[in-house]
Design a protein around this motif. Structure first.
Motif, mmCIF file in Angstrom:
data_model
loop_
_atom_site.group_PDB
_atom_site.id
_atom_site.type_symbol
_atom_site.label_atom_id
_atom_site.label_comp_id
_atom_site.label_asym_id
_atom_site.label_seq_id
_atom_site.Cartn_x
_atom_site.Cartn_y
_atom_site.Cartn_z
ATOM 1 N N PHE A 1 0.835 -1.187 0.000
ATOM 2 C CA PHE A 1 0.000 0.000 0.000
ATOM 3 C C PHE A 1 0.880 1.252 0.000
ATOM 4 N N SER A 2 0.262 2.383 -0.299
ATOM 5 C CA SER A 2 1.010 3.642 -0.302
ATOM 6 C C SER A 2 1.154 4.216 1.099
ATOM 7 N N LYS A 3 0.293 3.763 2.039
ATOM 8 C CA LYS A 3 0.343 4.272 3.403
ATOM 9 C C LYS A 3 0.290 3.124 4.407
ATOM 10 N N SER A 4 0.945 3.336 5.528
ATOM 11 C CA SER A 4 0.911 2.344 6.599
ATOM 12 C C SER A 4 -0.490 2.174 7.166
ATOM 13 N N SER A 5 -1.223 3.277 7.300
ATOM 14 C CA SER A 5 -2.571 3.193 7.869
ATOM 15 C C SER A 5 -3.493 2.344 6.996
ATOM 16 N N GLN A 6 -3.280 2.390 5.679
ATOM 17 C CA GLN A 6 -4.090 1.580 4.775
ATOM 18 C C GLN A 6 -3.777 0.099 4.961
ATOM 19 N N ALA A 7 -2.489 -0.216 5.068
ATOM 20 C CA ALA A 7 -2.090 -1.612 5.263
ATOM 21 C C ALA A 7 -2.610 -2.148 6.592
ATOM 22 N N CYS A 8 -2.496 -1.334 7.643
ATOM 23 C CA CYS A 8 -2.954 -1.779 8.962
ATOM 24 C C CYS A 8 -4.463 -1.996 8.990
ATOM 25 N N THR A 9 -5.204 -1.099 8.365
ATOM 26 C CA THR A 9 -6.657 -1.256 8.302
ATOM 27 C C THR A 9 -7.030 -2.515 7.542
ATOM 28 N N ALA A 10 -6.340 -2.761 6.426
ATOM 29 C CA ALA A 10 -6.603 -3.972 5.639
ATOM 30 C C ALA A 10 -6.306 -5.225 6.453
ATOM 31 N N MET A 11 -5.219 -5.193 7.211
ATOM 32 C CA MET A 11 -4.877 -6.336 8.064
ATOM 33 C C MET A 11 -5.976 -6.597 9.090
ATOM 34 N N GLU A 12 -6.435 -5.528 9.745
ATOM 35 C CA GLU A 12 -7.453 -5.673 10.780
ATOM 36 C C GLU A 12 -8.773 -6.193 10.222
ATOM 37 N N GLU A 13 -9.125 -5.757 9.015
ATOM 38 C CA GLU A 13 -10.422 -6.123 8.447
ATOM 39 C C GLU A 13 -10.415 -7.460 7.718
ATOM 40 N N MET A 14 -9.268 -7.823 7.121
ATOM 41 C CA MET A 14 -9.251 -8.989 6.234
ATOM 42 C C MET A 14 -8.685 -10.259 6.865
ATOM 43 N N HIS A 15 -8.022 -10.148 7.992
ATOM 44 C CA HIS A 15 -7.470 -11.352 8.634
ATOM 45 C C HIS A 15 -8.602 -12.312 8.990
ATOM 46 N N GLY A 16 -8.491 -13.542 8.497
ATOM 47 C CA GLY A 16 -9.515 -14.546 8.776
ATOM 48 C C GLY A 16 -10.665 -14.561 7.790
ATOM 49 N N LYS A 17 -10.648 -13.667 6.789
ATOM 50 C CA LYS A 17 -11.722 -13.627 5.790
ATOM 51 C C LYS A 17 -11.438 -14.616 4.654
ATOM 52 N N THR A 18 -12.477 -15.000 3.938
ATOM 53 C CA THR A 18 -12.361 -15.899 2.788
ATOM 54 C C THR A 18 -12.459 -15.087 1.508
ATOM 55 N N LEU A 19 -11.499 -15.276 0.591
ATOM 56 C CA LEU A 19 -11.470 -14.475 -0.636
ATOM 57 C C LEU A 19 -12.252 -15.107 -1.778
ATOM 58 N N ALA A 20 -12.409 -16.419 -1.751
ATOM 59 C CA ALA A 20 -13.143 -17.096 -2.820
ATOM 60 C C ALA A 20 -13.840 -18.321 -2.249
ATOM 61 N N GLU A 21 -14.945 -18.671 -2.842
ATOM 62 C CA GLU A 21 -15.730 -19.802 -2.358
ATOM 63 C C GLU A 21 -14.910 -21.084 -2.418
ATOM 64 N N GLY A 22 -14.960 -21.829 -1.324
ATOM 65 C CA GLY A 22 -14.256 -23.099 -1.284
ATOM 66 C C GLY A 22 -12.807 -23.000 -0.864
ATOM 67 N N THR A 23 -12.337 -21.789 -0.558
ATOM 68 C CA THR A 23 -10.945 -21.624 -0.126
ATOM 69 C C THR A 23 -10.894 -21.381 1.376
ATOM 70 N N LYS A 24 -9.731 -21.570 1.948
ATOM 71 C CA LYS A 24 -9.564 -21.397 3.390
ATOM 72 C C LYS A 24 -9.469 -19.916 3.743
ATOM 73 N N PRO A 25 -9.786 -19.546 4.975
ATOM 74 C CA PRO A 25 -9.619 -18.154 5.413
ATOM 75 C C PRO A 25 -8.149 -17.742 5.321
ATOM 76 N N ILE A 26 -7.913 -16.510 4.930
ATOM 77 C CA ILE A 26 -6.540 -16.037 4.781
ATOM 78 C C ILE A 26 -5.996 -15.529 6.114
#
Length: 467
Positions: A64-89
Motif C-alpha cells: 500500500f502507499s500508506k501504513s494506515s491503509q495496510a494496517c486497516t486492511a490487516m485488521e479487516e481482512m485477517h480470517g476472511k475468505t477471498l473465494a468460495e471453497g478456499t480457506k480463510p486467509i
C-alpha cells in the motif's frame, strides 16, 4: 525469485505498508486486488510462485502507499475468505527486508507511538490531542525522576495499529511522531516513566537529523547496552510479563545485601505496569543483582528483565567514571567467579532465601478445564491449530499441559526459530473449544493467537515433519 527482486527501499517506504498473506494456492493477484483495493491505494501485489513449476506457494504480498491503509486492511481482512471453497486467509504486516530479523511483526508492536510535546502538556492534554485518531489505551509523559518535570516527550498507545498509523501520518509535524520501539526488542524500552530514548535537545530546534529514531536509537550504545542509560547505576528496573507482587520481587532482590527500597509501578487506573523499581545503597550490589537476576525465571517460565535506570547521581567527572568502572570490574569478577543461581543467599549475614510458594506450571486468568490424557501422536489428525506467541513461544511441556485440557490432544510442535507452533487434535470439537477459550489470552506472560491451520488430509500421521 522474481517476486522478491523489488528494491528494499521501495518495499519498506513508508514503514509497515506491506502486507504478508497466507492464502490458498488458487488465489490470484486479481482476486487479492479485488478485495484489498477498498482499503487504499495499492502500489503492487504479487503471489509467490515456485520458480520451476510456476505454481503458487499460497503466499502473497500487498504493498500500500500508506501504513494506515495496510494496517486497516490487516485488521479487516485477517480470517476472511477471498473465494468460495478456499480457506480463510492470514494477514500480517510484513517484516522490513532491511531489518535482518525473522521476528513476526505483532499487532502490539504497531500500536504505541513516541512524540515530542510541549513541556506544559499533561497526560490529559496528550490524550485530548490524539484521541481524534482512535481509542487510546494510555498516554504517558516522560518525567525527570527527581524533579517530576516533563522532559517534553511522551508515549501514546492506541487499541489498533491503524489508529497509531493515522496519528503518525496526520498529527502536526511539531510532534515528530514515530512508532515506538517494540517492548520486546529492548527490555529497557519497557520503562515509560524513566527512559529517554531520544537525546535531550538544547537551544533552538536542531531538526530531525539530530535525532536517532526507531531502531537506530540503541546503536550508539553498542550491543547489550541499555538504550536510554549507558551508565551503571544503583537503581534497577525489573520488568515482568507474568503477574507478580511487590513482595515477591522484594523477597528475590533482598537476597542481595544493600537494598534501599522496592516499589511496584502503578498506572493511572491502579493496575501494575509489570515493572518494579529496585534501588541499592551501593553500586556493587546493583551490578551483582543486574547480572545475576536478568533473565532469571520467576515464576517458572517467566524471564525477568533487569536494566539500569538513572539513580540521580552525577558521574560525569573523570573521577566518578573511574570509580564506577573500578567497582563494576570488581563486581563482574565476583559475579562470574562467585556463587550463582540458588546460591543467591545472605548466608554470611545469617539470611536464607524466603520460601516461595509453588507456582502452577500454567498461570493464566482463564478458567481452564481439568487435565486430560494425551493421545498417541501416531493416530489420525482431524484438526490442526496454528498458534502465534508474543513475545516468545511457551515451552512444549507447558503447551501440552494447556492444550490437553480440551481432550484428544495428539502433539505440540514449535517451528524452530519462529514464534509460532502447531497443535494437533484427533477431534475437531476439542480444537474448536481450544480456540474459543485461548485465542487472544495471556498464559505465563505470553499472549497467544490461536486459529485454525490449513485443513489436514484425513490420513494417518507418522510423525513426519511436513510443516
Amino acid at each position: 525469485m522474481d517476486e522478491f527482486n523489488r528494491a528494499s527501499s521501495y518495499l519498506d517506504e513508508p514503514a509497515n505498508s506491506r502486507l504478508f498473506l497466507v492464502t490458498s494456492k488458487s488465489i490470484t493477484e486479481d482476486i487479492i486486488r479485488e478485495h484489498f483495493t477498498a482499503f487504499g491505494e495499492i502500489q503492487d501485489t504479487w503471489v509467490v510462485k515456485d520458480k520451476h513449476t510456476k505454481e503458487s506457494k499460497g503466499v502473497a504480498f500487498v504493498k500500500f502507499s500508506k501504513s494506515s491503509q495496510a494496517c486497516t486492511a490487516m485488521e479487516e481482512m485477517h480470517g476472511k475468505t477471498l473465494a468460495e471453497g478456499t480457506k480463510p486467509i492470514k494477514v500480517f504486516i510484513a517484516q522490513a527486508r532491511s531489518s535482518g530479523s525473522h521476528r513476526d511483526v505483532e499487532d502490539e508492536d504497531l500500536t504505541r507511538i513516541f512524540v515530542m510535546i510541549p513541556k506544559t502538556f499533561s497526560e490529559e492534554d496528550l490524550k485530548e490531542t490524539f484521541k481524534v485518531y482512535g481509542d487510546i489505551e494510555y498516554a504517558i509523559i516522560i518525567r525527570n525522576k527527581n524533579t517530576g518535570e516533563s522532559k517534553g516527550l511522551g508515549y501514546v498507545r492506541f487499541h489498533k495499529p491503524s489508529q497509531a498509523a493515522k496519528a503518525i501520518e496526520n498529527c502536526g509535524k511539531t510532534f515528530r511522531a514515530i512508532l515506538a520501539e517494540p517492548r520486546t526488542k529492548n527490555s529497557s524500552a519497557d520503562n515509560d516513566y524513566f527512559s529517554n530514548p531520544r537525546p535531550e535537545h538544547s537551544g533552538n530546534d536542531p531538526g530531525p537529523s539530530s535525532y536517532a529514531f526507531g531502531a537506530h536509537e540503541s546503536s550508539s550504545f553498542g550491543p547489550g547496552a541499555d538504550a536510554w542509560s549507558s551508565d551503571i547505576t544503583r537503581c534497577l528496573m525489573v520488568s515482568t510479563r507474568a503477574a507478580v507482587t511487590q513482595e515477591q520481587i522484594y523477597g528475590l532482590f533482598d537476597l542481595i545485601p544493600g537494598m534501599d527500597f522496592c516499589e511496584m509501578q502503578i498506572d493511572q487506573y491502579g493496575f501494575s505496569k509489570g515493572q518494579v523499581v529496585v534501588r541499592y545503597n551501593n553500586l556493587g550490589s546493583a551490578v551483582y543483582a543486574k547480572e545475576k537476576l536478568n533473565g532469571f525465571e520467576y515464576p517458572p517460565g517467566n524471564r525477568l528483565s533487569v536494566t539500569y535506570i538513572d539513580d540521580g547521581e552525577d558521574r560525569t567527572s573523570p573521577v566518578g567514571k573511574m570509580a564506577m568502572q573500578l567497582v563494576a570490574a570488581q563486581m563482574m569478577s565476583m559475579v562470574w567467579n562467585g556463587p550463582c543461581g540458588a546460591q543467591l543467599m545472605k548466608t554470611s549475614a545469617g539470611y536464607t532465601a524466603p520460601p516461595v510458594a509453588q507456582k502452577a506450571r500454567v498461570q493464566t486468568d482463564v478458567a481452564l478445564p481439568p487435565l486430560k490424557k494425551l493421545l498417541s501422536p501416531d493416530g489420525t489428525v482431524k484438526e490442526r491449530l496454528f498458534v502465534i506467541f508474543n513475545p516468545s513461544p511457551l515451552p512444549v511441556d507447558v503447551l501440552e499441559d494447556l492444550f490437553c485440557r480440551f481432550g484428544s490432544l495428539m502433539e505440540v510442535y514449535l517451528v524452530p526459530g519462529r514464534n509460532v507452533g502447531y497443535i494437533k487434535y484427533a477431534d475437531r470439537k476439542s480444537a474448536h473449544d481450544a480456540i474459543a477459550l485461548l485465542h487472544g489470552k495471556v498464559v505465563n506472560g505470553v499472549k497467544m493467537k490461536v486459529m485454525l491451520a490449513d485443513p489436514p488430509k484425513e490420513e494417518s500421521h507418522k510423525r513426519q515433519r511436513t510443516y
